[in-house]
Design an enzyme around this catalytic site. Structure first.
Site, PDB file in Angstrom:
ATOM      1  CB  SER A  82     -33.640  -0.338 -17.633  1.00  0.00           C
ATOM      2  OG  SER A  82     -35.077   0.067 -16.955  1.00  0.00           O
ATOM      3  CG  MET A 139     -42.025   5.613 -23.276  1.00  0.00           C
ATOM      4  SD  MET A 139     -43.050   5.466 -22.059  1.00  0.00           S
ATOM      5  CE  MET A 139     -42.332   4.597 -20.742  1.00  0.00           C
ATOM      6  NE  ARG A 198     -40.561   1.480 -14.715  1.00  0.00           N
ATOM      7  CZ  ARG A 198     -41.372   1.398 -16.001  1.00  0.00           C
ATOM      8  NH1 ARG A 198     -40.808   0.552 -16.839  1.00  0.00           N
ATOM      9  NH2 ARG A 198     -42.342   2.081 -16.289  1.00  0.00           N
ATOM     10  N   GLY A 221     -28.750   1.957 -24.405  1.00  0.00           N
ATOM     11  CA  GLY A 221     -29.282   0.888 -24.915  1.00  0.00           C
ATOM     12  C   GLY A 221     -30.332   1.518 -26.096  1.00  0.00           C
ATOM     13  CG  HIS A 222     -33.318   4.493 -24.894  1.00  0.00           C
ATOM     14  ND1 HIS A 222     -33.054   4.826 -23.731  1.00  0.00           N
ATOM     15  CD2 HIS A 222     -34.368   4.220 -25.227  1.00  0.00           C
ATOM     16  CE1 HIS A 222     -34.120   4.609 -23.374  1.00  0.00           C
ATOM     17  NE2 HIS A 222     -35.020   4.166 -23.849  1.00  0.00           N
ATOM     18  CD  GLN A 282     -45.621   2.523 -22.849  1.00  0.00           C
ATOM     19  OE1 GLN A 282     -45.968   2.769 -23.910  1.00  0.00           O
ATOM     20  NE2 GLN A 282     -44.697   2.124 -22.560  1.00  0.00           N
ATOM     21  CB  VAL A 302     -27.040  -1.870 -24.445  1.00  0.00           C
ATOM     22  CG1 VAL A 302     -25.758  -1.386 -23.830  1.00  0.00           C
ATOM     23  CG2 VAL A 302     -27.303  -1.727 -25.955  1.00  0.00           C
ATOM     24  CD  GLN A 351     -42.421  -2.218 -26.253  1.00  0.00           C
ATOM     25  OE1 GLN A 351     -42.861  -1.584 -25.221  1.00  0.00           O
ATOM     26  NE2 GLN A 351     -41.191  -1.763 -26.810  1.00  0.00           N
TER      27      GLN A 351
END
Lengths: 281, 281
Positions: A181, A26, A183, A32-33, A57, A172, A149
């Site tokens: 994250s 997203m 967030r 992490g990505h 979602q 990560v 997920q």
């Protein structure tokens, strides 16, 4: 780097490619990505990253509008990783009319995240299915950070006979253990300092199970109470079987402990896989 | 001719094929199916026919168990049409575990057939999605005999971004107009002689609309009453827009009239497309 917003152009770009690796995101990419994308790079010479904030979602009261959108920075990061193809459609491309064909999911989608975010996994599964159909990847990388997920996507692939291999990427963490994250950026300084205690709590449960504790009920309740005393609002701290993701009844299984809790208005999730003690002796 | 029962073997057989044309069937092939396959043959050098009686699309009280299964004869007919690849899996192959991922469909799946056979289109759409994922065809041929099914499959392809072209095949009829169907063989001699009156009824409605009649309500009710007087139990005779398949309000549109009715224990369906009168003047 090709940044494509159109389905036909994307398919044309990918025509004839073998061994396409896909990393859906997203956007608002963090380490992490990028670790998932590096993993995809090691598995394929043709990596496609999608950037799309999927309205399906988000619950009505959730943070869809304020979810961070940082396409330019994201593309710089992807370019630095030699990603050749970015798919960044707008909503009209993926939802030219209201999405009426949705997936109905098994009961495992109604526990944990599904209990606290009803409709979340239906939205995830539907967009993942659409993106798979658009990109037709040979493999796709999903992070273990979103453990349920990952489980549901794997089940979807199996039950719908999708021709794609699902590869799991490790979570990560920051140096204090907090799982990365998008967030996390909602956290202020005090909250950010506190945030690592979700991980610390899961880690303590893991250690106790490994050292032989098998009163899962007590472990879960104590952990929730401790977090609550520190000021968290806990949605769940829960020990599950890895294979089915159903609640664990006995300790001698492949386990995972999952947690979700709020610091003020920010909801964090995390999990830790637990090797069965029998293998550690 | 390869008759394959296994997914991996089928995928291996089709590896590297371009322009795969797919005709899904429940077997018990008649001239209607064979016309779809000949159509596929004209469009592709690599035609795959599936034969699978899909439990998901039968209601509990319906004829799943007694649905005719005639694999040997079917394969002879397919061989005569030079079909190279037949996919005839058993239930364990397509449903190794209960199918929990199902499609949730738009309201158009709840009218007409969907009203009288709740769950039917969910079962159809789910198996078609699975078969598309297994075979990965470039095009698939569906008969207009199942008009609503064709509409829903097209909408599924559009809304789920499936990379397959849906091609419509014309309905094949007996000399008296009865649309060919596997269920026709359930009819005894008297019923078979009567059966063409479903088609005759739809034809009369079509002719009246073309000649300017625009009281759709009256057309539908009269037709139902006439069939009922002849001994039919009518589920619906209904005039719809072709584009949306929603009930038609005005005559100056692309229309289709659809009917479903019972002769004793056998349920027959049929439909006729109606060119808008404006094009006929």
């Amino acid at each position: 780097m090709n940044i494509l917003t159109d389905i036909a152009a994307l398919r044309e770009t990918l025509r004839g490619e073998k061994n396409i690796a896909f990393v859906p995101t997203m956007g608002n990419l963090h380490e992490g990505h990028l670790a998932l994308i590096e993993q995809a790079n090691r598995l394929s010479g043709c990596v496609v990253v999608s950037i799309f904030v999927n309205r399906l979602q988000f619950l009505p009261h959730e943070d869809f509008e304020r979810y961070p959108r940082t396409l330019e920075e994201d593309c710089r990061a992807l370019s630095a990783l030699n990603v050749k193809t970015v798919f960044a459609p707008n909503e009209k491309i993926l939802f030219p009319t209201p999405q009426e064909f949705l997936l109905a999911l098994p009961p495992v989608a109604d526990i944990l995240e599904g209990k606290f975010r009803p409709g979340f996994f239906r939205g995830v599964a539907t967009i993942v299915l659409k993106l798979f159909n658009i990109i037709q990847p040979d493999l796709a990388v999903f992070g273990k950070k979103d453990y349920q997920q990952l489980h549901i996507v794997r089940e979807m692939v199996r039950q719908l006979n999708l021709p794609v291999n699902i590869v799991a990427g490790e979570t990560v963490r920051a140096t204090d253990g907090l799982a990365l994250s998008s967030r996390n950026q909602y956290l202020n300084g005090t909250q950010r300092a506190e945030a690592c205690h979700l991980y610390q709590t899961l880690l303590r449960i893991k250690q106790k199970i490994i050292s032989g504790c098998n009163d899962f009920q007590a472990l879960q309740e104590n952990a929730s109470n401790n977090l609550a005393q520190r000021g968290w609002k806990v949605d769940y701290i829960s020990i599950h079987r890895r294979s089915s993701l159903l609640p664990a009844q006995a300790p001698d299984q492949d386990l995972v402990v999952l947690g979700a809790a709020w610091l003020d208005k920010t909801r964090l999730i995390d999990n830790l896989e637990i090797e069965p003690p029998i293998f550690l002796k």
